[in-house]
Write a protein that holds these residues in place. Sequence first.
Motif, mmCIF file in Angstrom:
data_model
loop_
_atom_site.group_PDB
_atom_site.id
_atom_site.type_symbol
_atom_site.label_atom_id
_atom_site.label_comp_id
_atom_site.label_asym_id
_atom_site.label_seq_id
_atom_site.Cartn_x
_atom_site.Cartn_y
_atom_site.Cartn_z
ATOM 1 N N ALA A 4 0.851 -1.194 0.000
ATOM 2 C CA ALA A 4 0.000 0.000 0.000
ATOM 3 C C ALA A 4 0.882 1.237 0.000
ATOM 4 C CB ALA A 4 -0.908 0.005 1.230
ATOM 5 N N VAL A 5 0.595 2.155 -0.905
ATOM 6 C CA VAL A 5 1.209 3.477 -0.912
ATOM 7 C C VAL A 5 0.144 4.430 -0.382
ATOM 8 C CG1 VAL A 5 2.220 5.307 -2.310
ATOM 9 C CG2 VAL A 5 2.706 2.901 -2.856
ATOM 10 N N ILE A 6 0.420 5.067 0.732
ATOM 11 C CA ILE A 6 -0.588 5.872 1.409
ATOM 12 C C ILE A 6 -0.852 7.158 0.629
ATOM 13 C CG2 ILE A 6 -1.167 7.126 3.518
ATOM 14 C CD1 ILE A 6 0.391 4.972 5.030
ATOM 15 N N ASP A 7 -2.119 7.385 0.365
ATOM 16 C CA ASP A 7 -2.571 8.544 -0.408
ATOM 17 C C ASP A 7 -3.186 9.564 0.536
ATOM 18 O OD1 ASP A 7 -3.434 10.301 -2.327
ATOM 19 O OD2 ASP A 7 -5.062 9.037 -3.052
ATOM 20 N N TYR A 8 -2.448 10.615 0.834
ATOM 21 C CA TYR A 8 -2.979 11.684 1.685
ATOM 22 C C TYR A 8 -2.767 13.037 1.016
ATOM 23 C CZ TYR A 8 1.888 12.341 3.103
ATOM 24 O OH TYR A 8 3.242 12.575 3.100
ATOM 25 N N SER A 15 5.583 9.099 -8.864
ATOM 26 C CA SER A 15 6.975 8.708 -9.089
ATOM 27 C C SER A 15 7.351 7.492 -8.249
ATOM 28 C CB SER A 15 7.924 9.873 -8.823
ATOM 29 O OG SER A 15 7.800 10.335 -7.497
ATOM 30 N N VAL A 16 6.768 7.352 -7.057
ATOM 31 C CA VAL A 16 7.004 6.163 -6.232
ATOM 32 C C VAL A 16 6.370 4.938 -6.896
ATOM 33 C CG1 VAL A 16 6.555 5.090 -3.994
ATOM 34 C CG2 VAL A 16 7.241 7.488 -4.114
ATOM 35 N N LEU A 17 5.151 5.100 -7.407
ATOM 36 C CA LEU A 17 4.492 3.986 -8.098
ATOM 37 C C LEU A 17 5.288 3.571 -9.337
ATOM 38 C CD1 LEU A 17 0.790 5.172 -7.779
ATOM 39 C CD2 LEU A 17 1.895 3.322 -6.510
ATOM 40 N N PHE A 18 5.830 4.543 -10.073
ATOM 41 C CA PHE A 18 6.658 4.227 -11.244
ATOM 42 C C PHE A 18 7.917 3.471 -10.828
ATOM 43 C CE2 PHE A 18 4.854 8.093 -13.672
ATOM 44 C CZ PHE A 18 3.855 7.311 -14.243
ATOM 45 N N ALA A 19 8.548 3.887 -9.724
ATOM 46 C CA ALA A 19 9.756 3.206 -9.238
ATOM 47 C C ALA A 19 9.452 1.763 -8.883
ATOM 48 C CB ALA A 19 10.340 3.949 -8.038
ATOM 49 N N LEU A 20 8.334 1.523 -8.214
ATOM 50 C CA LEU A 20 7.941 0.153 -7.880
ATOM 51 C C LEU A 20 7.649 -0.644 -9.144
ATOM 52 C CD1 LEU A 20 5.656 0.913 -4.815
ATOM 53 C CD2 LEU A 20 7.918 -0.169 -4.768
ATOM 54 N N ASP A 21 6.991 -0.017 -10.100
ATOM 55 C CA ASP A 21 6.694 -0.678 -11.365
ATOM 56 C C ASP A 21 7.973 -1.102 -12.082
ATOM 57 O OD1 ASP A 21 4.635 -1.510 -13.293
ATOM 58 O OD2 ASP A 21 5.553 0.017 -14.585
ATOM 59 N N ARG A 22 9.003 -0.247 -12.045
ATOM 60 C CA ARG A 22 10.288 -0.587 -12.659
ATOM 61 C C ARG A 22 10.901 -1.820 -12.004
ATOM 62 N NH1 ARG A 22 10.953 5.086 -12.582
ATOM 63 N NH2 ARG A 22 12.297 4.966 -10.744
ATOM 64 N N LEU A 23 10.584 -2.034 -10.734
ATOM 65 C CA LEU A 23 11.077 -3.211 -10.014
ATOM 66 C C LEU A 23 10.167 -4.419 -10.213
ATOM 67 C CD1 LEU A 23 12.087 -1.522 -6.620
ATOM 68 C CD2 LEU A 23 13.608 -2.223 -8.490
ATOM 69 N N GLY A 24 9.114 -4.257 -11.003
ATOM 70 C CA GLY A 24 8.180 -5.367 -11.238
ATOM 71 C C GLY A 24 7.214 -5.583 -10.102
ATOM 72 N N VAL A 25 6.977 -4.542 -9.308
ATOM 73 C CA VAL A 25 6.120 -4.639 -8.123
ATOM 74 C C VAL A 25 4.877 -3.792 -8.332
ATOM 75 C CG1 VAL A 25 5.981 -4.142 -5.654
ATOM 76 C CG2 VAL A 25 8.110 -5.011 -6.631
ATOM 77 N N PHE A 176 15.752 11.352 1.870
ATOM 78 C CA PHE A 176 15.963 11.513 0.433
ATOM 79 C C PHE A 176 14.857 10.819 -0.356
ATOM 80 C CE2 PHE A 176 18.398 8.048 2.217
ATOM 81 C CZ PHE A 176 18.045 6.966 1.426
ATOM 82 N N HIS A 177 14.848 11.048 -1.656
ATOM 83 C CA HIS A 177 13.851 10.439 -2.532
ATOM 84 C C HIS A 177 14.412 9.158 -3.132
ATOM 85 C CE1 HIS A 177 10.700 13.534 -2.683
ATOM 86 N NE2 HIS A 177 11.692 14.364 -2.421
ATOM 87 N N THR A 178 13.979 8.011 -2.633
ATOM 88 C CA THR A 178 14.433 6.737 -3.202
ATOM 89 C C THR A 178 14.065 6.648 -4.676
ATOM 90 O OG1 THR A 178 12.374 5.721 -2.441
ATOM 91 C CG2 THR A 178 14.323 5.410 -1.054
ATOM 92 N N GLU A 179 12.883 7.120 -5.013
ATOM 93 C CA GLU A 179 12.355 6.981 -6.371
ATOM 94 C C GLU A 179 13.087 7.864 -7.374
ATOM 95 O OE1 GLU A 179 10.068 10.449 -4.666
ATOM 96 O OE2 GLU A 179 10.991 8.619 -3.892
ATOM 97 N N LYS A 180 13.890 8.813 -6.892
ATOM 98 C CA LYS A 180 14.658 9.697 -7.775
ATOM 99 C C LYS A 180 16.156 9.462 -7.641
ATOM 100 C CE LYS A 180 11.091 13.251 -7.554
ATOM 101 N NZ LYS A 180 10.719 14.581 -7.090
ATOM 102 N N SER A 181 16.549 8.412 -6.920
ATOM 103 C CA SER A 181 17.958 8.163 -6.616
ATOM 104 C C SER A 181 18.559 7.031 -7.439
ATOM 105 C CB SER A 181 18.121 7.887 -5.111
ATOM 106 O OG SER A 181 17.791 9.035 -4.365
ATOM 107 N N GLY A 182 17.995 6.744 -8.601
ATOM 108 C CA GLY A 182 18.589 5.787 -9.535
ATOM 109 C C GLY A 182 18.767 4.397 -8.941
ATOM 110 N N PRO A 183 19.856 3.710 -9.320
ATOM 111 C CA PRO A 183 20.082 2.340 -8.847
ATOM 112 C C PRO A 183 20.198 2.228 -7.328
ATOM 113 C CG PRO A 183 21.495 2.819 -10.729
ATOM 114 C CD PRO A 183 20.835 4.115 -10.328
ATOM 115 N N VAL A 184 20.745 3.253 -6.685
ATOM 116 C CA VAL A 184 20.865 3.212 -5.220
ATOM 117 C C VAL A 184 19.477 3.231 -4.582
ATOM 118 C CG1 VAL A 184 21.720 4.444 -3.181
ATOM 119 C CG2 VAL A 184 23.150 4.254 -5.227
#
Length: 195
Positions: A4-8, A15-25, A176-184
């Motif tokens: 669940a990604v909390i929507d408030y 961008s978080v949903l896109f990052a998870l999608d890139r991971l196949g999640v 920091f923004h995990t979803e904007k931090s590339g491979p790290v």
Amino acid sequence: MEIAVIDYKGGNVQSVLFALDRLGVRATLTADPEAIRRADKILFPGEGEAASAMQELRAQGLDQLLPTLTQPFLGICLGMQLLGQHSEENNADLLGILPFDVVRFPTTPGFKVPHMGWNTLQQLRSPLFAGLREEDYVYFVHSYYAPVGEYTIAEAAYPISFSAAVQHKNFYAVQFHTEKSGPVGNRILENFLKM
């Protein structure tokens, strides 16, 4: 696994949903308390201002729900700050999950506020950072920070040391923004999803 990604209405969650999608999640963007309680993992991203975010969390009853969660929980950026006790940003009371107050970066010659851009992590102290090195870079955008304390699991400096990541029980969070931090950032999300 249900994520669940909390929507408030706390910033650009896409961008978080896109990052998870890139991971196949696949994740569900939701404010529904039952969906949040039922999820195996929780992500709590945020951008913006603390008082407005807390107002929205209170309006949805999420301020009461979130501290009771027991599954792995990852706050991102403002989502980390909201786990604290109080913020200097518009004098906001926060969720009270972690024992820190959020303060504004001091005025320091040569250092602009907000702290915006790539910076290295230091003092990595958690499985959240498995496979990473202290010279790895992540992407920050913030004017306020949590001081270093017993809850700190990674630090960064701008120019003072501050909490780049924190943990209390099942609650993990990164400034920091995990979803904007590339491979790290991808590696940190993968490590979180394996917890």
